[in-house]
Scaffold this motif. Structure first.
Motif, PDB file in Angstrom:
ATOM      1  N   GLY A 247       0.844  -1.304  -0.038  1.00  0.00           N
ATOM      2  CA  GLY A 247       0.090  -0.003   0.050  1.00  0.00           C
ATOM      3  C   GLY A 247       0.802   1.260   0.001  1.00  0.00           C
ATOM      4  N   VAL A 248       0.120   2.631  -0.271  1.00  0.00           N
ATOM      5  CA  VAL A 248       0.708   3.775  -0.208  1.00  0.00           C
ATOM      6  C   VAL A 248      -0.161   4.705   0.507  1.00  0.00           C
ATOM      7  CG1 VAL A 248       1.434   5.644  -1.638  1.00  0.00           C
ATOM      8  CG2 VAL A 248       2.180   3.480  -2.284  1.00  0.00           C
ATOM      9  N   TRP A 264       5.586   8.042  -9.021  1.00  0.00           N
ATOM     10  CA  TRP A 264       5.670   6.772  -8.867  1.00  0.00           C
ATOM     11  C   TRP A 264       5.793   6.662  -7.348  1.00  0.00           C
ATOM     12  CZ3 TRP A 264       4.944   2.533 -11.894  1.00  0.00           C
ATOM     13  CH2 TRP A 264       4.543   2.638 -13.193  1.00  0.00           C
ATOM     14  N   TYR A 265       5.385   5.399  -6.653  1.00  0.00           N
ATOM     15  CA  TYR A 265       5.656   4.938  -5.270  1.00  0.00           C
ATOM     16  C   TYR A 265       5.959   3.471  -5.259  1.00  0.00           C
ATOM     17  CZ  TYR A 265       3.832   9.499  -3.280  1.00  0.00           C
ATOM     18  OH  TYR A 265       3.419  10.807  -2.826  1.00  0.00           O
ATOM     19  N   PHE A 266       7.023   3.326  -4.287  1.00  0.00           N
ATOM     20  CA  PHE A 266       7.115   1.852  -3.689  1.00  0.00           C
ATOM     21  C   PHE A 266       5.885   1.398  -2.947  1.00  0.00           C
ATOM     22  CE2 PHE A 266      12.038   2.579  -4.299  1.00  0.00           C
ATOM     23  CZ  PHE A 266      12.067   1.815  -5.482  1.00  0.00           C
ATOM     24  N   LEU A 267       5.554   0.301  -3.100  1.00  0.00           N
ATOM     25  CA  LEU A 267       4.505  -0.177  -2.173  1.00  0.00           C
ATOM     26  C   LEU A 267       5.061  -0.530  -0.659  1.00  0.00           C
ATOM     27  CD1 LEU A 267       2.653  -2.575  -4.455  1.00  0.00           C
ATOM     28  CD2 LEU A 267       1.890  -0.196  -3.880  1.00  0.00           C
ATOM     29  N   GLN A 268       4.493  -0.318   0.321  1.00  0.00           N
ATOM     30  CA  GLN A 268       4.760  -0.412   1.641  1.00  0.00           C
ATOM     31  C   GLN A 268       4.095  -1.484   2.164  1.00  0.00           C
ATOM     32  OE1 GLN A 268       7.726   0.955   2.366  1.00  0.00           O
ATOM     33  NE2 GLN A 268       7.774   2.436   0.690  1.00  0.00           N
ATOM     34  N   PRO A 269       4.756  -1.987   3.506  1.00  0.00           N
ATOM     35  CA  PRO A 269       3.915  -3.061   4.147  1.00  0.00           C
ATOM     36  C   PRO A 269       3.017  -2.260   4.904  1.00  0.00           C
ATOM     37  CG  PRO A 269       6.523  -3.065   4.627  1.00  0.00           C
ATOM     38  CD  PRO A 269       6.230  -1.862   3.852  1.00  0.00           C
ATOM     39  N   ARG A 270       1.890  -3.130   5.460  1.00  0.00           N
ATOM     40  CA  ARG A 270       0.788  -2.524   6.149  1.00  0.00           C
ATOM     41  C   ARG A 270       1.323  -2.279   7.480  1.00  0.00           C
ATOM     42  NH1 ARG A 270      -4.942  -5.514   5.331  1.00  0.00           N
ATOM     43  NH2 ARG A 270      -3.610  -7.164   5.903  1.00  0.00           N
ATOM     44  N   GLU A 271       0.819  -1.347   8.122  1.00  0.00           N
ATOM     45  CA  GLU A 271       1.093  -0.854   9.677  1.00  0.00           C
ATOM     46  C   GLU A 271       0.698  -1.862  10.405  1.00  0.00           C
ATOM     47  OE1 GLU A 271       0.011   3.126  10.123  1.00  0.00           O
ATOM     48  OE2 GLU A 271       1.129   3.797   8.719  1.00  0.00           O
ATOM     49  N   ASN A 272       1.434  -2.234  11.573  1.00  0.00           N
ATOM     50  CA  ASN A 272       1.043  -3.080  12.493  1.00  0.00           C
ATOM     51  C   ASN A 272       0.619  -4.355  12.016  1.00  0.00           C
ATOM     52  OD1 ASN A 272       1.574  -1.176  14.490  1.00  0.00           O
ATOM     53  ND2 ASN A 272      -0.404  -0.355  14.182  1.00  0.00           N
ATOM     54  N   GLY A 273       1.458  -4.862  10.971  1.00  0.00           N
ATOM     55  CA  GLY A 273       0.954  -6.270  10.295  1.00  0.00           C
ATOM     56  C   GLY A 273       1.685  -7.357  10.999  1.00  0.00           C
ATOM     57  N   GLY A 274       0.991  -8.368  11.073  1.00  0.00           N
ATOM     58  CA  GLY A 274       1.516  -9.539  11.730  1.00  0.00           C
ATOM     59  C   GLY A 274       1.497  -9.735  13.339  1.00  0.00           C
ATOM     60  N   LYS A 275       1.733 -10.571  13.915  1.00  0.00           N
ATOM     61  CA  LYS A 275       1.770 -10.709  15.077  1.00  0.00           C
ATOM     62  C   LYS A 275       3.023 -10.110  16.109  1.00  0.00           C
ATOM     63  CE  LYS A 275      -0.792 -15.165  14.755  1.00  0.00           C
ATOM     64  NZ  LYS A 275      -0.579 -16.746  15.063  1.00  0.00           N
ATOM     65  N   ILE A 816       9.128   7.294  -5.355  1.00  0.00           N
ATOM     66  CA  ILE A 816       9.183   7.817  -3.773  1.00  0.00           C
ATOM     67  C   ILE A 816       9.148   6.375  -2.770  1.00  0.00           C
ATOM     68  CG2 ILE A 816       7.807   9.034  -1.992  1.00  0.00           C
ATOM     69  CD1 ILE A 816       6.969  11.049  -4.422  1.00  0.00           C
ATOM     70  N   GLY A 817      10.000   6.319  -1.727  1.00  0.00           N
ATOM     71  CA  GLY A 817       9.919   5.315  -1.026  1.00  0.00           C
ATOM     72  C   GLY A 817       9.998   5.595   0.338  1.00  0.00           C
ATOM     73  N   ASP A 818      10.539   4.782   1.293  1.00  0.00           N
ATOM     74  CA  ASP A 818      10.359   4.965   2.908  1.00  0.00           C
ATOM     75  C   ASP A 818      11.409   6.462   3.102  1.00  0.00           C
ATOM     76  OD1 ASP A 818       9.672   2.210   3.290  1.00  0.00           O
ATOM     77  OD2 ASP A 818      11.640   1.961   1.961  1.00  0.00           O
ATOM     78  N   LYS A 819      12.485   6.598   2.616  1.00  0.00           N
ATOM     79  CA  LYS A 819      13.269   7.682   3.072  1.00  0.00           C
ATOM     80  C   LYS A 819      13.242   9.031   2.064  1.00  0.00           C
ATOM     81  CE  LYS A 819      16.376   4.631   5.578  1.00  0.00           C
ATOM     82  NZ  LYS A 819      17.746   4.309   5.752  1.00  0.00           N
ATOM     83  N   SER A 820      12.382   8.784   0.715  1.00  0.00           N
ATOM     84  CA  SER A 820      12.617   9.756  -0.068  1.00  0.00           C
ATOM     85  C   SER A 820      11.277  10.920  -0.150  1.00  0.00           C
ATOM     86  CB  SER A 820      12.870   8.920  -1.381  1.00  0.00           C
ATOM     87  OG  SER A 820      11.656   8.269  -1.868  1.00  0.00           O
TER      88      SER A 820
END
Length: 836
Positions: A247-248, A264-275, A816-820
């Motif tokens: 997601g973005v 353009w955006y890099f897709l990112q993980p979902r927040e608080n995903g997983g256990k 555009i990604g995590d730091k950009s």
């Protein structure tokens, strides 16, 4: 495979040592042990898998993996899996290293903590978005704001369970939540084209408006309260529901004063995903990662340095040559040997170069018993030459018997202390003696197949050694055997996986058998005067008595005489087929019958130097056989042909065979080896169709005739020699990088030359590590090297500066990604200021 970039070719490669894992969490059942394996992934694409280590919570893998990386990637990831016989293998944890962080761990043994794996965090790919904010006057005269959002396309989405049917869900997050809207599902593609537009009302409550200051500004300030959200999903038919692909979140302040945002955006993980899992509970993994990125200029840029290198064999003394100086300044001789050997092999100058440095080393050697025993530049260069030129020689000589040893699992332990209760010492000795005899026989009868380049080098070694030590009659043999037995056959027997004779490191029992065989073969080939003295272990000395007969020494000498006679033997066409590559892939039925099904099926493919075949499964008879001489071209197939990745085509006179490899690295490997083995075919095509022939026409050029000539030039330029695929400019670039890295040593060596020229007393300690036979000649060469390296340094600096200026964050090449994102905002504001 190189990526073209601003007139440069960019090569990426990675070499990985997968050591061991420790403190893996126990299985919850009564057994508690696990059967673990490790995979190497480029983002979510698996490119390598280790063998399974059974019943262990601290599995030792000891496996090496090297590959050329044919595409861009964000993460190099490692997953530990637990094999499950009845269900899908379960993931225990992962290590994910960002591409920009790989240099931190370059060449270092590093323990990485395993991180939890969840579907919400396993993302890859990028999405192209366009946002436009506009004022709208309603019928009542009220001014409101409307956001038009356009989801154009995605690239590089992960393939989930063998399929990818993506759709996008979009929404506007703010004080008042809007409903989510969805695009249509795009079937069977991980590069979907959506081109769909959605509209959202951007309005604030009275309480939220009271917090906003509407001073002189060109920006709609309530935007600071809103986020545009797009999530990519894989439409699944399974009961578990759709899978999250990434997601973005885009703050509406990104629209700036113009109210328009296209990026353009890099897709990112979902927040608080997983256990939530404590990291230390998952264990750790020891890795050694060497990632290399070569930026190669057009060939003319390397002419000065390349000419200096290729003249090395003719420089007198050879210690004053550019290639020899590289060996002097590098920390490890191996660093210098690898690119030097590849460069000299490419230009056909390896034999005179190795002959020159070997002759110089022999003349410096005082004791014939120590000839070529050190880790000198000569030794490392010959080792590397044998690995490159002799790989297929090893395959045809050793692989059949090594495969047999690994399959039979016969007990061969002859150390009474390590003997199991169920084993018999005499039986084990007989098993081991049988294997040693067979391997000794295949080696000593393989002389006619020894590659010509190796024979020419051995002839040179033999002549130099015999001339230097005329009294010692055996030195002409030991000079050659110290390489062919000690550094070629013995290591290949000991670690067959490192020489591509086996896919993985053998199990402990088989590894012990191969160790005992390797020790014996090494001693048989050494022709030492006192054989038993070569063994520290008494049981090995006793075992060697079986071979203490003259016939073994005679066989070794005859073999060494044969392979060190220059020009007597040319490389023969080998009658016995050599297995070059095999494995499962998916192929499309060729439609040999008019009404036959043209569907896709999984088949076992096998390539030898005679034919390319596929079988229903491994070990069964061939369903189809393509003689090598019938392969007219091997090329990639465009993904849009069948909406499938990693496809290539093997073009024959009547039809093309369409094949899908398991991943991008494997596809490149198959294309390379098939191209090399068929390169000499007289009827090779010059053009081909990059897309398939479907529904009565070629998808690429729309021609209707299935026999229409190709519309695209074939990729070419690969050497006909199966053994070598060397890019001379890339190797020269690597040598430049080494000189640049060790520039301080080059300067120190110049100082040493000056010191030797003007001061004829005892050598200063700081200069004693350099071999300088002629200070004046060496100084001249050093001056030319420094000049050539500095010129290339300036060109690299200019390229980096120009590339930085042209880099547009948010473009397809630089999403555009995590730091950009902050970089993007700053870049946009700077461009706005400049335009004003």
């Amino acid at each position: 495979m190189a990526v073209e970039e601003e007139g440069l070719r960019v090569f990426q490669s990675v070499k990985i040592k997968i050591g061991e894992a420790k403190n893996i969490p126990p299985y919850p059942g009564p057994n508690r042990m696990r059967d673990c394996y490790c995979t190497v992934n480029l983002d979510q694409e698996e490119v390598f898998r280790t063998k399974i280590i059974e019943k262990s919570l601290c599995p030792f893998y000891g496996e090496d993996f090297y590959c050329e990386i044919p595409r861009s990637f964000r993460h190099l990831s490692f997953y530990i899996f637990d094999r499950d016989v009845f269900r899908r293998d379960s993931s225990i944890g992962k290590v994910a290293v960002k591409k920009e962080d790989l240099q931190k761990y370059h060449g270092k043994d590093t323990w990485f903590q395993l991180q939890p794996v969840s579907a919400d965090s396993e993302v890859q790919g990028k999405v192209h978005l366009e946002l436009r904010l506009s004022e709208v006057i309603t019928d009542s005269g009220v001014i409101s704001h409307k956001l038009a959002t356009r989801v154009l396309e995605c690239q590089g989405l992960p393939i989930v369970n063998g399929q990818c049917d993506p759709y996008a869900a979009v929404s506007l997050l703010g004080p008042s939540r809007s409903e989510a809207k969805k695009t249509k599902v795009k079937r069977k593609t991980n590069n979907p084209q959506f081109e769909e537009v959605f509209y959202f009302e951007v309005c604030l409550s009275v309480s939220a408006l009271s917090m906003v200051s509407f001073e002189a500004s060109h920006v709609f300030e309530p935007c600071i309260f809103f986020l545009f959200r797009v999530d990519l999903w894989n439409a699944s038919n399974l009961k578990f529901g759709d899978e999250f692909l990434g997601g973005v979140r885009v703050p509406l302040r990104a629209l700036g004063q113009a109210g328009v945002h296209d990026a353009w955006y890099f897709l990112q993980p979902r927040e608080n995903g997983g256990k939530t899992v404590k990291v230390e509970e998952l264990g750790s993994l020891r890795l050694n990662i060497v990632y290399t990125e070569d930026h190669v200029f057009p060939s003319e840029h390397y002419t000065p340095l390349r000419d200096l290198l290729l003249q090395s064999a003719n420089v007198g003394p050879v210690s004053a040559s550019t290639a020899h100086i590289l060996g002097e300044v590098c920390r490890e001789k191996q660093e210098a040997a690898i690119p030097l050997v590849r460069l000299f092999l490419h230009y056909g100058k390896i034999v005179p170069f190795i002959s020159a440095i070997a002759h110089a080393e022999v003349n410096r050697t005082q004791d014939p018993n120590t000839i070529f025993r050190g880790n000198s530049l000569t030794s490392k260069c010959i080792d590397e030459t044998m690995k490159l030129a002799g790989m297929h020689y090893l395959q045809v000589t050793l692989k059949p018997i090594i495969d047999e040893i690994c399959a039979e699992h016969k007990p061969c332990e002859i150390d009474p202390v390590k003997l199991k209760e169920s084993e018999n010492l005499e039986t084990n000795r007989e098993n081991l003696r049988h294997y040693v005899d067979r391997i000794f026989s295949v080696i000593t009868t393989s002389g006619v197949r020894c590659p010509t380049v190796m024979c020419d080098i051995f002839f040179s070694l033999r002549e130099s050694a015999a001339t230097r030590f005329e009294v010692d009659q055996d030195v002409r043999y030991t000079a050659v055997s110290s390489f062919i037995f000690l550094r070629f056959f013995a290591p290949a027997i000991l670690s067959p996986n490192l020489f591509h004779l086996r896919p993985h490191h053998p199990d402990p029992a088989t590894s012990r058998t191969l160790t005992l065989i390797s020790k014996t073969i090494q001693t048989l080939g050494s022709l030492a005067k006192s054989k038993s003295a070569n063994f520290k272990e008494s049981y090995m000395a006793a075992f060697y008595d079986y071979f203490n007969e003259q016939k073994y020494a005679d066989a070794v000498k005859n073999f060494l005489d044969l392979i060190s006679t220059s020009g007597k033997w040319d490389q023969k066409s080998i009658e016995t087929p050599i297995m070059l590559k095999e494995g499962f892939m998916i192929k499309r039925a060729q439609g040999r019958n008019r009404f036959g099904m043209k569907n896709f099926k999984k088949r076992w493919f096998r390539l030898t130097n005679h034919e390319f075949t596929y079988h229903k499964t491994k070990g069964e008879g061939a369903l189809c056989s393509i003689p090598i001489e019938n392969i007219l071209a091997v090329e990639r197939l465009e993904e849009e042909s069948f909406k499938m990745k990693n496809m290539f085509q093997v073009i024959q006179p009547e039809r093309a065979l369409y094949i899908q490899a398991n991943n991008c690295v494997e596809a490149r490997d198959w294309i390379d080896i098939l191209t090399k083995v068929s390169q000499c075919n007289r009827k090779r095509l010059s053009t081909y169709h990059p897309s398939a022939y479907l529904n009565g026409h070629w998808l690429c050029c729309k021609l209707s005739a299935d026999a229409a000539p190709g519309c695209t030039p074939c990729t070419g330029g690969l050497p006909a020699n199966i053994q070598l695929d060397v890019d001379g400019d890339r190797e020269t670039e690597r040598i430049y990088s080494l000189f640049s890295t060790y520039m301080t040593k080059l300067i120190k060596m110049q100082e040493a030359c000056g010191s030797k020229s003007v001061y004829d007393g005892p050598e200063q300690e700081e200069y004693s590590s350099f071999v300088i036979d002629d200070p004046q000649e060496t100084y001249k060469t050093l001056k030319l090297i420094v000049s050539a390296v500095q010129t290339l340094e300036q060109q690299h600096t200019k390229y980096k500066r120009d590339k930085f200026k042209k880099t547009k964050i948010g473009s397809q090449e630089h999403p555009i990604g995590d730091k950009s994102f902050q970089c993007y905002i700053r870049q946009q504001s700077e461009s706005s200021t400049y335009s004003i």
